[in-house]
Design a protein around this motif. Structure first.
Motif, PDB file in Angstrom:
ATOM      1  N   MET A  34      29.383  41.005  42.893  1.00  0.00           N
ATOM      2  CA  MET A  34      30.773  41.832  42.861  1.00  0.00           C
ATOM      3  C   MET A  34      31.604  40.847  43.995  1.00  0.00           C
ATOM      4  N   TRP A  35      30.916  40.534  45.139  1.00  0.00           N
ATOM      5  CA  TRP A  35      31.750  39.913  46.216  1.00  0.00           C
ATOM      6  C   TRP A  35      32.512  38.753  45.328  1.00  0.00           C
ATOM      7  N   GLU A  36      31.597  37.831  44.959  1.00  0.00           N
ATOM      8  CA  GLU A  36      32.295  36.520  44.217  1.00  0.00           C
ATOM      9  C   GLU A  36      33.241  36.861  43.176  1.00  0.00           C
ATOM     10  N   THR A  37      33.148  37.858  42.392  1.00  0.00           N
ATOM     11  CA  THR A  37      33.960  38.372  41.402  1.00  0.00           C
ATOM     12  C   THR A  37      35.075  38.789  41.871  1.00  0.00           C
ATOM     13  N   MET A  38      35.363  39.567  42.889  1.00  0.00           N
ATOM     14  CA  MET A  38      36.466  40.024  43.740  1.00  0.00           C
ATOM     15  C   MET A  38      37.101  39.103  44.184  1.00  0.00           C
ATOM     16  N   GLU A  39      36.480  38.290  45.102  1.00  0.00           N
ATOM     17  CA  GLU A  39      37.136  36.937  45.821  1.00  0.00           C
ATOM     18  C   GLU A  39      37.841  36.118  44.552  1.00  0.00           C
ATOM     19  N   ALA A  41      39.169  36.752  41.796  1.00  0.00           N
ATOM     20  CA  ALA A  41      40.348  37.443  41.150  1.00  0.00           C
ATOM     21  C   ALA A  41      41.290  37.807  42.472  1.00  0.00           C
ATOM     22  N   ASN A  42      40.979  37.239  43.675  1.00  0.00           N
ATOM     23  CA  ASN A  42      42.010  37.612  44.702  1.00  0.00           C
ATOM     24  C   ASN A  42      42.126  39.119  44.894  1.00  0.00           C
ATOM     25  N   GLY A  43      41.242  39.897  44.789  1.00  0.00           N
ATOM     26  CA  GLY A  43      41.116  41.426  44.974  1.00  0.00           C
ATOM     27  C   GLY A  43      40.889  41.732  46.429  1.00  0.00           C
ATOM     28  N   VAL A  60      34.630  46.547  49.452  1.00  0.00           N
ATOM     29  CA  VAL A  60      35.868  46.392  50.184  1.00  0.00           C
ATOM     30  C   VAL A  60      36.086  45.265  51.170  1.00  0.00           C
ATOM     31  N   ASP A  61      37.026  44.512  50.972  1.00  0.00           N
ATOM     32  CA  ASP A  61      37.622  43.630  51.929  1.00  0.00           C
ATOM     33  C   ASP A  61      39.096  43.874  52.141  1.00  0.00           C
TER      34      ASP A  61
END
Length: 184
Positions: A34-39, A41-43, A60-61
């Motif tokens: 999830m962290w890798e996916t979010m990062e 996608a620039n989320g 959340v970041d």
């Protein structure tokens, strides 16, 4: 591993997610994905329903959302089995977007403060109060585990204006910026 982000129209995005226990299969790897996916996608946040799992988990970041020079005031954490205890403070409007609804933003009114009880990735229970941008990001991601999309908070005129764009996203008729999964 980068996971596909489920696009607007996927049924999992509209379900109230289920709580999980510490023995949830491959949880540590799923959180890392999830962290890798979010990062990728620039989320600044990602909820499990957005990657196809109807479980009460989000990451959340919010550092990138903070004012310049105040990035350190952001939070970077995992929320499991979260429940909002209290929302307080003045209502504030801010243009939100969502990785599941690319290229659409809209003003969403949310309380400036939220108190939330949750478990971290080690299943230690916390009760925390967040304000400002941290509160907004937490509330946005919390909405995902409740089956609510930010577009549901838009004013009626804005909802009508984005209706055609939402249908294009549902069909996958958009230019991709990251890996996505559409209703076909």
């Amino acid at each position: 591993m980068i996971l596909p982000i489920y696009a607007y129209g996927q049924p999992v995005l509209k379900k109230v997610a289920e709580p999980i226990a510490a023995d949830y299969p491959d949880l540590a790897q799923f959180i890392a994905d999830m962290w890798e996916t979010m990062e990728e996608a620039n989320g600044v946040g990602l909820a499990a329903p957005q990657v196809g799992r109807s479980i009460r988990l989000f990451v959340v970041d919010s550092g990138p959302m903070q004012d310049e020079g105040k990035e350190g005031e952001g939070i970077r954490q995992v929320f499991i089995n979260a429940e909002i205890i209290e929302e307080a403070g003045a209502d504030c409007s801010y243009a939100e977007g969502c990785l599941s609804i690319p290229d659409i933003t809209g003003d969403v009114v949310r309380p400036e403060q939220v108190t939330i009880e949750y478990e971290d990735e080690h299943f230690v229970t916390h009760t925390s109060t967040f304000t400002g941008m941290n509160a907004r990001v937490v509330q946005h991601e919390y909405d995902h585990i409740e089956g609510i999309l930010f577009t549901e908070h838009l004013k009626p005129l804005k909802k009508r204006l984005v209706k055609r764009k939402l249908e294009k996203i549902r069909r996958g008729d958009i230019e991709l910026k990251y890996r996505m999964k559409f209703v076909r």
